[in-house]
Design an enzyme around this catalytic site. Sequence first.
Site, PDB file in Angstrom:
ATOM      1  N   HIS A  41      -2.108   7.858   6.828  1.00  0.00           N
ATOM      2  CA  HIS A  41      -1.125   8.700   6.122  1.00  0.00           C
ATOM      3  C   HIS A  41      -1.783   9.954   5.544  1.00  0.00           C
ATOM      4  O   HIS A  41      -1.232  11.047   5.642  1.00  0.00           O
ATOM      5  CB  HIS A  41      -0.457   7.928   4.980  1.00  0.00           C
ATOM      6  CG  HIS A  41       0.700   7.099   5.406  1.00  0.00           C
ATOM      7  ND1 HIS A  41       1.859   7.624   5.933  1.00  0.00           N
ATOM      8  CD2 HIS A  41       0.886   5.752   5.386  1.00  0.00           C
ATOM      9  CE1 HIS A  41       2.708   6.658   6.208  1.00  0.00           C
ATOM     10  NE2 HIS A  41       2.132   5.500   5.886  1.00  0.00           N
ATOM     11  N   CYS A  99       5.999  -0.087   7.191  1.00  0.00           N
ATOM     12  CA  CYS A  99       5.682   1.119   6.426  1.00  0.00           C
ATOM     13  C   CYS A  99       6.869   1.496   5.555  1.00  0.00           C
ATOM     14  O   CYS A  99       8.005   1.525   6.033  1.00  0.00           O
ATOM     15  CB  CYS A  99       5.343   2.253   7.394  1.00  0.00           C
ATOM     16  SG  CYS A  99       4.886   3.782   6.577  1.00  0.00           S
ATOM     17  N   LEU A 100       6.586   1.800   4.291  1.00  0.00           N
ATOM     18  CA  LEU A 100       7.655   2.204   3.376  1.00  0.00           C
ATOM     19  C   LEU A 100       8.319   3.513   3.800  1.00  0.00           C
ATOM     20  O   LEU A 100       9.460   3.768   3.441  1.00  0.00           O
ATOM     21  CB  LEU A 100       7.102   2.333   1.953  1.00  0.00           C
ATOM     22  CG  LEU A 100       6.624   1.026   1.309  1.00  0.00           C
ATOM     23  CD1 LEU A 100       5.981   1.304  -0.045  1.00  0.00           C
ATOM     24  CD2 LEU A 100       7.753   0.017   1.183  1.00  0.00           C
ATOM     25  N   HIS A 155      -4.415   1.923   7.594  1.00  0.00           N
ATOM     26  CA  HIS A 155      -3.033   2.417   7.665  1.00  0.00           C
ATOM     27  C   HIS A 155      -2.811   3.551   6.654  1.00  0.00           C
ATOM     28  O   HIS A 155      -2.273   4.599   6.997  1.00  0.00           O
ATOM     29  CB  HIS A 155      -2.069   1.252   7.392  1.00  0.00           C
ATOM     30  CG  HIS A 155      -0.633   1.622   7.332  1.00  0.00           C
ATOM     31  ND1 HIS A 155       0.264   1.309   8.325  1.00  0.00           N
ATOM     32  CD2 HIS A 155       0.085   2.290   6.384  1.00  0.00           C
ATOM     33  CE1 HIS A 155       1.472   1.765   7.994  1.00  0.00           C
ATOM     34  NE2 HIS A 155       1.383   2.362   6.807  1.00  0.00           N
ATOM     35  N   GLU A 156      -3.233   3.319   5.411  1.00  0.00           N
ATOM     36  CA  GLU A 156      -3.003   4.324   4.363  1.00  0.00           C
ATOM     37  C   GLU A 156      -3.841   5.586   4.588  1.00  0.00           C
ATOM     38  O   GLU A 156      -3.387   6.694   4.310  1.00  0.00           O
ATOM     39  CB  GLU A 156      -3.254   3.727   2.978  1.00  0.00           C
ATOM     40  CG  GLU A 156      -2.369   2.547   2.609  1.00  0.00           C
ATOM     41  CD  GLU A 156      -0.873   2.784   2.782  1.00  0.00           C
ATOM     42  OE1 GLU A 156      -0.409   3.934   2.694  1.00  0.00           O
ATOM     43  OE2 GLU A 156      -0.158   1.791   3.019  1.00  0.00           O
ATOM     44  N   GLN A 189       2.949  10.001   1.087  1.00  0.00           N
ATOM     45  CA  GLN A 189       4.273   9.405   1.243  1.00  0.00           C
ATOM     46  C   GLN A 189       5.227   9.754   0.105  1.00  0.00           C
ATOM     47  O   GLN A 189       6.437   9.609   0.249  1.00  0.00           O
ATOM     48  CB  GLN A 189       4.161   7.882   1.351  1.00  0.00           C
ATOM     49  CG  GLN A 189       3.481   7.412   2.620  1.00  0.00           C
ATOM     50  CD  GLN A 189       3.331   5.918   2.616  1.00  0.00           C
ATOM     51  OE1 GLN A 189       2.325   5.390   2.168  1.00  0.00           O
ATOM     52  NE2 GLN A 189       4.346   5.217   3.105  1.00  0.00           N
ATOM     53  N   GLY A 224       0.837  -1.189   0.000  1.00  0.00           N
ATOM     54  CA  GLY A 224       0.000   0.000   0.000  1.00  0.00           C
ATOM     55  C   GLY A 224       0.874   1.242   0.000  1.00  0.00           C
ATOM     56  O   GLY A 224       1.997   1.216   0.513  1.00  0.00           O
TER      57      GLY A 224
END
Length: 168
Positions: A138, A92-93, A134-135, A51, A46
């Site tokens: 962000h 997480c990226l 989660h996204e 991000q 994701g």
Amino acid sequence: MNKLNILTFPDPRLRKTAEPVIDFNDELKSMASDMLYTMYEDKGIGLAATQVDIHKRLIVIDLSEDKSSPLYIINPDYEILDDTLELSEEGCLSIPSFRQEVKRAKKIKLKYQDLNGLDKELTAEGLLGFCIQHEIDHLNGKLLVDYSSSLKRNRIRDKLLKLKDEKK
């Protein structure tokens, strides 16, 4: 497709709240395509536009092993259908090599728009439900480290800043 630069914690741009997408055009489709490519290249499932320093309410997700089921989520909003909280171990990226257990709603109903601006709905639980929540965090300027103690958050910040300095 272009590989985009993923912002890493503690970059303050990760704290910006994303704005709604208004124009459903070729630029949006190109942006979503670049995000998906970036997510695949960095082995994620994701990615939120925030991000990659694009402050629009756009998310890409693909949980398939063969990268065949991309989901484009624009202007998302969800309601909790089952407020039972389940533990989800997440990565997480934007916070490389960090994992955190987070309590998330077990089942949600997502309302969103697709790349053409059409209204959609889906019910999600398990990994998809956790990933969506989660996204959306962000897009609202909330990070995985916010579920940690301030001591742990500071250690992670210091570690990532040190790694960034070593790469220079």
